[in-house]
Design a protein around this motif. Sequence first.
Motif, PDB file in Angstrom:
ATOM      1  N   UNK A  15       0.765  -1.084   0.054  1.00 44.93           N
ATOM      2  CA  UNK A  15      -0.009   0.178   0.015  1.00 44.93           C
ATOM      3  C   UNK A  15       0.784   1.251  -0.135  1.00 44.93           C
ATOM      4  N   UNK A  16       1.827   0.957   0.740  1.00 40.50           N
ATOM      5  CA  UNK A  16       2.741   2.342   0.935  1.00 40.50           C
ATOM      6  C   UNK A  16       3.382   2.577  -0.442  1.00 40.50           C
ATOM      7  N   UNK A  17       3.804   1.337  -0.880  1.00 38.94           N
ATOM      8  CA  UNK A  17       4.822   1.721  -2.170  1.00 38.94           C
ATOM      9  C   UNK A  17       3.994   2.174  -3.272  1.00 38.94           C
ATOM     10  N   UNK A  18       2.733   1.755  -3.370  1.00 39.26           N
ATOM     11  CA  UNK A  18       1.685   2.373  -4.377  1.00 39.26           C
ATOM     12  C   UNK A  18       1.617   3.889  -4.039  1.00 39.26           C
ATOM     13  N   UNK A  19       1.410   4.273  -3.043  1.00 36.38           N
ATOM     14  CA  UNK A  19       1.357   5.772  -2.646  1.00 36.38           C
ATOM     15  C   UNK A  19       2.605   6.439  -3.017  1.00 36.38           C
ATOM     16  N   UNK A  20       3.809   5.816  -3.127  1.00 34.76           N
ATOM     17  CA  UNK A  20       4.808   6.569  -3.183  1.00 34.76           C
ATOM     18  C   UNK A  20       5.639   6.181  -4.619  1.00 34.76           C
ATOM     19  N   UNK A  21       4.830   5.591  -5.678  1.00 33.41           N
ATOM     20  CA  UNK A  21       5.233   4.843  -6.591  1.00 33.41           C
ATOM     21  C   UNK A  21       6.011   6.249  -7.788  1.00 33.41           C
ATOM     22  N   UNK A  31      14.061   3.695   3.577  1.00 29.09           N
ATOM     23  CA  UNK A  31      13.304   2.839   4.794  1.00 29.09           C
ATOM     24  C   UNK A  31      12.674   4.027   5.514  1.00 29.09           C
ATOM     25  N   UNK A  32      13.128   5.566   5.541  1.00 28.56           N
ATOM     26  CA  UNK A  32      12.466   6.745   5.913  1.00 28.56           C
ATOM     27  C   UNK A  32      11.378   6.848   5.407  1.00 28.56           C
ATOM     28  N   UNK A  33      11.090   6.463   4.332  1.00 32.26           N
ATOM     29  CA  UNK A  33       9.738   6.975   3.508  1.00 32.26           C
ATOM     30  C   UNK A  33       8.514   5.858   3.938  1.00 32.26           C
ATOM     31  N   UNK A  34       8.871   4.890   4.661  1.00 35.34           N
ATOM     32  CA  UNK A  34       7.825   4.091   5.068  1.00 35.34           C
ATOM     33  C   UNK A  34       7.607   4.018   6.696  1.00 35.34           C
ATOM     34  N   UNK A  35       6.222   3.701   7.037  1.00 34.84           N
ATOM     35  CA  UNK A  35       5.928   3.466   8.205  1.00 34.84           C
ATOM     36  C   UNK A  35       5.809   1.903   8.641  1.00 34.84           C
ATOM     37  N   UNK A  62       3.415 -15.601  -8.915  1.00 30.26           N
ATOM     38  CA  UNK A  62       2.870 -14.768  -7.978  1.00 30.26           C
ATOM     39  C   UNK A  62       2.965 -13.348  -8.250  1.00 30.26           C
ATOM     40  N   UNK A  63       1.525 -12.449  -8.499  1.00 30.89           N
ATOM     41  CA  UNK A  63       1.791 -11.249  -8.596  1.00 30.89           C
ATOM     42  C   UNK A  63       0.599 -10.764  -7.788  1.00 30.89           C
ATOM     43  N   UNK A  64       1.171  -9.284  -7.422  1.00 30.15           N
ATOM     44  CA  UNK A  64      -0.102  -8.509  -6.780  1.00 30.15           C
ATOM     45  C   UNK A  64       0.051  -7.104  -7.610  1.00 30.15           C
ATOM     46  N   UNK A  65      -0.950  -6.948  -8.306  1.00 24.03           N
ATOM     47  CA  UNK A  65      -1.209  -5.620  -9.253  1.00 24.03           C
ATOM     48  C   UNK A  65      -1.974  -4.623  -8.592  1.00 24.03           C
ATOM     49  N   UNK A  66      -1.375  -3.544  -8.236  1.00 23.44           N
ATOM     50  CA  UNK A  66      -2.025  -2.480  -7.525  1.00 23.44           C
ATOM     51  C   UNK A  66      -2.760  -1.569  -8.468  1.00 23.44           C
ATOM     52  N   UNK A  67      -4.169  -1.316  -8.511  1.00 21.90           N
ATOM     53  CA  UNK A  67      -4.658  -0.011  -9.367  1.00 21.90           C
ATOM     54  C   UNK A  67      -4.476   1.064  -8.731  1.00 21.90           C
ATOM     55  N   UNK A  68      -4.895   2.176  -9.356  1.00 27.73           N
ATOM     56  CA  UNK A  68      -4.912   3.561  -8.754  1.00 27.73           C
ATOM     57  C   UNK A  68      -5.743   3.657  -7.535  1.00 27.73           C
ATOM     58  N   UNK A  69      -5.372   4.063  -6.612  1.00 29.79           N
ATOM     59  CA  UNK A  69      -6.097   4.198  -5.462  1.00 29.79           C
ATOM     60  C   UNK A  69      -5.723   3.269  -4.480  1.00 29.79           C
ATOM     61  N   UNK A  70      -4.650   2.475  -4.593  1.00 29.46           N
ATOM     62  CA  UNK A  70      -4.102   1.357  -4.082  1.00 29.46           C
ATOM     63  C   UNK A  70      -4.878   0.098  -3.667  1.00 29.46           C
ATOM     64  N   UNK A  71      -6.023  -0.136  -4.378  1.00 29.77           N
ATOM     65  CA  UNK A  71      -6.874  -1.302  -4.390  1.00 29.77           C
ATOM     66  C   UNK A  71      -6.224  -2.363  -5.006  1.00 29.77           C
ATOM     67  N   UNK A  72      -6.284  -3.514  -4.583  1.00 29.23           N
ATOM     68  CA  UNK A  72      -5.567  -4.668  -5.416  1.00 29.23           C
ATOM     69  C   UNK A  72      -6.367  -5.226  -6.437  1.00 29.23           C
ATOM     70  N   UNK A  73      -6.015  -5.199  -7.785  1.00 30.84           N
ATOM     71  CA  UNK A  73      -6.969  -5.713  -8.591  1.00 30.84           C
ATOM     72  C   UNK A  73      -7.102  -7.132  -8.659  1.00 30.84           C
ATOM     73  N   UNK A  74      -6.405  -7.812  -7.649  1.00 32.53           N
ATOM     74  CA  UNK A  74      -6.467  -9.200  -7.788  1.00 32.53           C
ATOM     75  C   UNK A  74      -5.160  -9.979  -7.800  1.00 32.53           C
ATOM     76  N   UNK A  75      -5.023 -11.289  -7.378  1.00 32.19           N
ATOM     77  CA  UNK A  75      -3.909 -11.913  -7.143  1.00 32.19           C
ATOM     78  C   UNK A  75      -4.094 -13.324  -8.134  1.00 32.19           C
ATOM     79  N   UNK A  76      -2.950 -13.437  -8.904  1.00 31.26           N
ATOM     80  CA  UNK A  76      -3.101 -14.184  -9.853  1.00 31.26           C
ATOM     81  C   UNK A  76      -1.919 -15.269  -9.525  1.00 31.26           C
ATOM     82  N   UNK A  77      -2.094 -16.426  -9.439  1.00 32.28           N
ATOM     83  CA  UNK A  77      -0.778 -17.454  -9.051  1.00 32.28           C
ATOM     84  C   UNK A  77      -1.232 -18.538 -10.261  1.00 32.28           C
TER      85      UNK A  77
END
Length: 209
Positions: free
Chosen positions: A115-121, A128-132, A159-174
């Motif tokens: 989630x934080x990586x998505x906000x900082x993309x 590490x200082x950019x993350x809580x 295994x992937x986790x693709x994050x859409x705009x707004x930080x919501x996961x579009x779904x996990x595909x394995x």
Amino acid sequence: MTRWMRAVAVVALGAVGCTQEQKPTMTARAELKTMGGSTVEIIPKEGQHPYCMLFTVSEKGIIRQLTMTRENRSIKCDTGKRIYNSSFRIPVEEGKVRAYVFFSDQRIQAGSVAQQLNDLREKPRLTAMDFRLPGSVTVEMLEFTPQPGGEPVTGAVVGTTDLAEGGQAEGTQTEEAEVEDPGQNPAPPQMAPPNGGGSGSATATDTVK
């Protein structure tokens, strides 16, 4: 120039030299090893925290979590051994990627990091200082541009986790394939969402003999 002026100049030059020598040398916390084409291995170097997780952020803004487990937390990472005991195949069509390795002194939840990586993309370089995050955490960023080709490798766990705009996961595909004696327990296979989920996947390829 008088003897006194020469002495002052020598002292000044010595001070500058000492200042330059005292600058800390930044060493990489992990090595990205190219296996050919679009396949890489990432190997922790000595002195890192015992746990880690690995994400990539592509030029197209797609975020992928490459170290997936049933608990979705950090995994054990040993010095000199490839992360996840796997090679990772990066989608060529997504262009250059930034690989972020999060080293920690305790197992941390991957969802918070994603989630934080998505906000900082949009930020070009993260520390590490950019993350809580709890405990002691360090971050290493490695860059890689996948190229077409490379020798095919048998055995894969996708295994992937693709994050859409707004930080919501579009779904996990394995996707499951034969893996010979993996060093880590990969996430169990799941069916992709009916709507298709994320666009494509990154491949973690086990090549242990």
